[in-house]
Design a protein around this motif. Structure first.
Motif, PDB file in Angstrom:
ATOM      1  N   ALA A   5     -48.414 -20.066  -0.137  1.00  0.00           N
ATOM      2  CA  ALA A   5     -47.593 -20.670  -1.190  1.00  0.00           C
ATOM      3  C   ALA A   5     -47.349 -22.125  -0.819  1.00  0.00           C
ATOM      4  O   ALA A   5     -46.718 -22.415   0.199  1.00  0.00           O
ATOM      5  CB  ALA A   5     -46.270 -19.920  -1.331  1.00  0.00           C
ATOM      6  N   VAL A  27     -43.882 -24.408  -6.713  1.00  0.00           N
ATOM      7  CA  VAL A  27     -44.692 -23.636  -5.774  1.00  0.00           C
ATOM      8  C   VAL A  27     -46.000 -23.270  -6.457  1.00  0.00           C
ATOM      9  O   VAL A  27     -46.000 -22.829  -7.615  1.00  0.00           O
ATOM     10  CB  VAL A  27     -43.978 -22.356  -5.313  1.00  0.00           C
ATOM     11  CG1 VAL A  27     -44.860 -21.587  -4.335  1.00  0.00           C
ATOM     12  CG2 VAL A  27     -42.645 -22.666  -4.684  1.00  0.00           C
ATOM     13  N   VAL A  29     -49.332 -20.887  -5.762  1.00  0.00           N
ATOM     14  CA  VAL A  29     -49.893 -19.833  -4.919  1.00  0.00           C
ATOM     15  C   VAL A  29     -51.409 -19.962  -4.908  1.00  0.00           C
ATOM     16  O   VAL A  29     -52.048 -20.029  -5.971  1.00  0.00           O
ATOM     17  CB  VAL A  29     -49.483 -18.435  -5.417  1.00  0.00           C
ATOM     18  CG1 VAL A  29     -50.132 -17.346  -4.559  1.00  0.00           C
ATOM     19  CG2 VAL A  29     -47.967 -18.292  -5.397  1.00  0.00           C
ATOM     20  N   VAL A  81     -41.629 -16.405  -4.131  1.00  0.00           N
ATOM     21  CA  VAL A  81     -42.381 -16.663  -2.895  1.00  0.00           C
ATOM     22  C   VAL A  81     -42.485 -15.417  -2.021  1.00  0.00           C
ATOM     23  O   VAL A  81     -43.526 -15.149  -1.410  1.00  0.00           O
ATOM     24  CB  VAL A  81     -41.722 -17.820  -2.105  1.00  0.00           C
ATOM     25  CG1 VAL A  81     -42.330 -17.933  -0.720  1.00  0.00           C
ATOM     26  CG2 VAL A  81     -41.871 -19.129  -2.848  1.00  0.00           C
TER      27      VAL A  81
END
Length: 206
Positions: A5, A27, A29, A81
């Protein structure tokens, strides 16, 4: 390629210890070398954004007043996350703000950060410098039109991360490049890179 992440914060200043707060977080991924998911939000921490920061990021005090509360955003971030390993460009900055904002809602970070800035200094010593924008341009990676917004910077860091992992694998003949190994590599003096890689090869071949 290991799932990570990639996180980026925009803030009111340089240090939560000096009372600075986060204004935006994103964030991205990365799984199997591709961006597979994203989270982004402005956040209202009740802190004033100095004019020079507003000019840099484009995030205004009016935008923050209309944003969701910081606690709400940071709880959503924690859920998004989970325990996935973290990456940031200049991770010492982003980790401080992540830890400080999570501390306010009684959350604790359980996973470690890898730093794409520190790694880039070892992997790309010939780059003009190791700022994110410079590396993206130097390596011909996808670039956002506007830097210093959290999602744009997180996506550029994600592309840089994928490129670095691929280059390390190819250059040193590694079958895998775990996040844990990269956290070790980012701290190794340049003169010790080869011996560190050799030890990694021995461990990965067992």
């Amino acid at each position: 390629m290991e799932t990570v992440a990639v996180i980026d914060f925009e803030t009111t200043g340089l240090s939560p210890a000096m009372g600075d707060r986060a204004t935006e977080v994103a964030v991205v991924v990365v799984a199997d070398g591709k961006i597979v998911d994203r989270y982004q939000s402005l956040m209202n921490a009740g802190a004033h954004i100095p004019s020079f920061i507003e000019s840099l990021t484009g995030i205004s005090n009016d935008m923050i007043r209309k944003a969701p509360p910081a606690a709400e955003v940071m709880n959503a971030l924690a859920e998004f996350v989970g325990d996935v390993p973290l990456v940031a460009h200049n991770a010492s900055f982003d980790s401080k703000f992540l830890d400080a904002e999570w501390l306010r809602i009684n959350q604790r970070r359980r996973q470690a950060f890898a730093c794409s800035l520190l790694l880039a200094r070892r992997v790309y010593p010939a780059a003009p410098n190791h700022k994110l924008g410079t590396l993206v341009s130097h390596l011909g990676l996808p670039s956002a039109e506007r830097h210093h917004r959290a999602l744009a910077d997180a996506e550029m860091t994600a592309h840089l991360w994928v490129r670095m992992v691929s280059d390390i694998k190819r250059q040193y003949g590694l079958s895998a490049v775990p996040h844990e190994f990269l956290r070790t590599l980012q701290k190794v003096p340049k003169a010790q890179m080869d011996s560190c890689i050799d030890r990694a090869k021995q461990r990965l071949s067992r």
